[in-house]
Design an enzyme around this catalytic site. Structure first.
Site, PDB file in Angstrom:
ATOM      1  CB  CYS A 171     -12.051   4.040  14.701  1.00  9.66           C
ATOM      2  SG  CYS A 171     -12.055   5.456  15.830  1.00  9.66           S
ATOM      3  NE  ARG A 190      -9.879   6.327   6.644  1.00  9.37           N
ATOM      4  CZ  ARG A 190      -9.330   7.018   5.650  1.00  9.37           C
ATOM      5  NH1 ARG A 190      -8.920   8.259   5.829  1.00  9.37           N
ATOM      6  NH2 ARG A 190      -9.176   6.453   4.464  1.00  9.37           N
ATOM      7  CB  THR A 199      -0.969  -0.017   1.202  1.00  7.76           C
ATOM      8  OG1 THR A 199      -1.714  -1.235   1.142  1.00  7.76           O
ATOM      9  CG2 THR A 199      -1.927   1.162   1.186  1.00  7.76           C
ATOM     10  NE  ARG A 238       4.620  -6.328   4.678  1.00 11.46           N
ATOM     11  CZ  ARG A 238       3.696  -6.362   3.708  1.00 11.46           C
ATOM     12  NH1 ARG A 238       4.015  -6.747   2.490  1.00 11.46           N
ATOM     13  NH2 ARG A 238       2.450  -5.972   3.956  1.00 11.46           N
ATOM     14  CG  HIS A 244       0.943   1.391   6.459  1.00  8.73           C
ATOM     15  ND1 HIS A 244       1.506   1.523   5.219  1.00  8.73           N
ATOM     16  CD2 HIS A 244       0.252   0.239   6.434  1.00  8.73           C
ATOM     17  CE1 HIS A 244       1.167   0.492   4.470  1.00  8.73           C
ATOM     18  NE2 HIS A 244       0.412  -0.317   5.187  1.00  8.73           N
ATOM     19  CD  GLU A 245       3.700  -4.502   7.501  1.00  6.33           C
ATOM     20  OE1 GLU A 245       2.665  -4.559   6.802  1.00  6.33           O
ATOM     21  OE2 GLU A 245       4.689  -5.203   7.279  1.00  6.33           O
ATOM     22  CB  CYS A 269     -16.613   7.100  17.029  1.00  9.35           C
ATOM     23  SG  CYS A 269     -16.001   5.622  16.185  1.00  9.35           S
TER      24      CYS A 269
END
Ligand code: NAI
Ligand SMILES: N[C@@H](CCC(=O)N[C@@H](CSC=O)C(=O)NCC(=O)O)C(=O)O
Ligand code: ZN
Ligand code: ZN
Length: 379
Positions: free
Chosen positions: A113, A117, A49, A372, A69-70, A102
């Protein structure tokens, strides 16, 4: 020297434009404001991504930005009102927040969530709708609320999972995205039952984690589909029992699978991001009950299609984000499962490099021999 309350200047990989090599820069990272946490990122992996957004095909992609983001790291400082983590805690930043307050969090129906966002999609922090990253006063956008290709990052407190301090951060960083996504697609989204026949399109990290999840759920056949035949050897270690390369057939791949399985599979998973494959994944499902889960992220402007008759006759089309896991509650649980050797992580790490070698790491991702690649963020 104490850094709390100070601007930190550190190294980060900045994406200035789509597809142009990332540039290692000295970036200023502002202190965390109310409800925010500044994290020293120790290790980050690359996910497909990141490459997708960098390619310019993500409608939410903003430039210049800091991707990533990992990851896993240690809390450096916290802003006003932050109670659930403190400096020194070992944490995994989570792109899918969990505020527990929420409408989404309270529904009991989803792991999505709503609290931060809109800010994370706009590359800013919720508090003042501004970025905490800059270079000599010039703004750099956040990405997915995580921006882990930086030695320090600022995230919302609802996006921080506190984990076992004994867990090796160079491994559990993978629990920030790909591995939970694949496992959760099977366990939470599809809810695969023992004896099921499963088809997995795309045998990268996400597809292999689907295989691992399907094996643990007791699937009787796990059919891996990939255009790269080299994937099969490694896929066997994750539970794939049969391999199909679409290039070896003249007929549509959905027909090949229907013929192989006496009418179709019970569950299929698209782990590529290709809308034609998403259609095939739905249409290879068994009439009456087969369920297909979209995991892959498709480019801006792409749309899925099929004959409505496919759904009228009982096939079900679903999607999953982060495998349906509630991030703050369940990432620590996944870390514990890894520590008890109940899930794999080490086997997905094929390469280790440093942040300075990040462009090489993206090259490796595109070459295909890499699952990875984990980057060490500090010397
Ligand atoms: N929904 C979610 O929460 C998440 C979605 N993703 C998405 O999942 C997808 C997979 O991610 P990774 O495993 O990291 O990617 P990857 O690039 O490592 O794996 C993709 C695999 O698909 C194969 N492939 C490509 N085209 C194919 C075709 N036409 N037919 C069969 N196989 C084909 C490739 O050879 C490769 O083995 C990406 O689209 C990524 O953006 C990733 C993480 C979370
Ligand atoms: N901005 C993208 C969104 C792509 C997307 O669907 N992301 C996944 C996670 S992919 C991780 O590697 C996700 O969780 N989506 C839910 C969300 O709230 O973003 C686009 O618009 O294509
Ligand atoms: Zn990811
Ligand atoms: Zn929420």
């Amino acid at each position: 020297m104490a850094t709390q309350g100070q601007v930190i200047t550190c190294k980060a990989a900045v994406a200035y434009e789509p597809n142009k090599p990332l540039v290692i820069e000295d970036v200023q990272v502002a202190p965390p404001q109310a409800g925010e946490v500044r994290i020293k990122v120790l290790f980050t992996a690359l996910c497909h991504t990141d490459a997708y957004t960098w390619s310019g095909k993500d409608p939410e992609g903003l430039f210049p930005c800091i991707l990533g983001h990992e990851a896993a790291g240690i809390v450096e400082s916290v802003g006003e009102g932050v109670t659930e983590v403190q400096p020194g805690d070992h944490v995994i930043p989570c792109y899918q927040a969990e505020c527990r307050e929420c409408k989404f969090c309270k529904s009991g129906k989803t792991n999505l969530c709503g609290k931060v966002r809109t800010a994370t999609g706009a590359g800013v922090m919720m508090n003042d709708r501004k970025s905490r990253f800059s270079i000599n006063g010039k703004l750099i956008y956040h990405f997915m609320g995580t921006s882990t290709f930086s030695q320090y990052t600022v995230v919302h407190d609802v996006s921080v999972a506190k984990i076992d301090p004994q867990a090796p951060l160079d491994k559990v960083c993978l629990l920030g995205c790909g591995v939970p996504t694949g496992l959760g697609a099977v366990w939470n989204t599809a809810k695969v039952e023992p004896g099921s026949i499963v088809a997995i399109f795309g045998l990268g990290t996400v597809g292999l984690a689907v295989a691992e999840g399907a094996k643990s759920a007791g699937a009787s056949r796990i059919i891996g589909i990939d255009i790269d035949s080299k994937k099969f050897d490694v896929a066997k270690n994750f539970g794939v029992t049969e391999f199909v390369n679409p290039k070896d057939y003249d007929k549509p791949i959905q027909q090949v699978l229907v013929d192989l399985t006496d009418g179709g599979v019970d569950y299929s998973f698209e782990c590529i991001g290709n809308v034609s494959v998403m259609r095939a994944a739905l249409e290879c499902c068994h009439k009456g009950w087969g369920t297909s889960v979209i995991v892959g992220v498709a480019a801006s402007g792409q749309e899925i299609s099929t004959r409505p008759f496919q759904l009228v006759t009982g096939r079900v089309w679903k999607g999953t984000a982060f495998g349906g896991f509630k991030s703050r509650s369940q990432v620590p649980w996944l870390v514990d499962k890894y520590m008890k050797k109940e899930i794999k992580i080490d086997e997905y790490v094929t390469h280790n490099l440093t942040v300075g070698e990040i462009n090489k790491a993206f090259d490796l991702m595109h070459e295909g021999g890499c699952l990875r690649c984990v980057l060490k963020m500090h010397e």
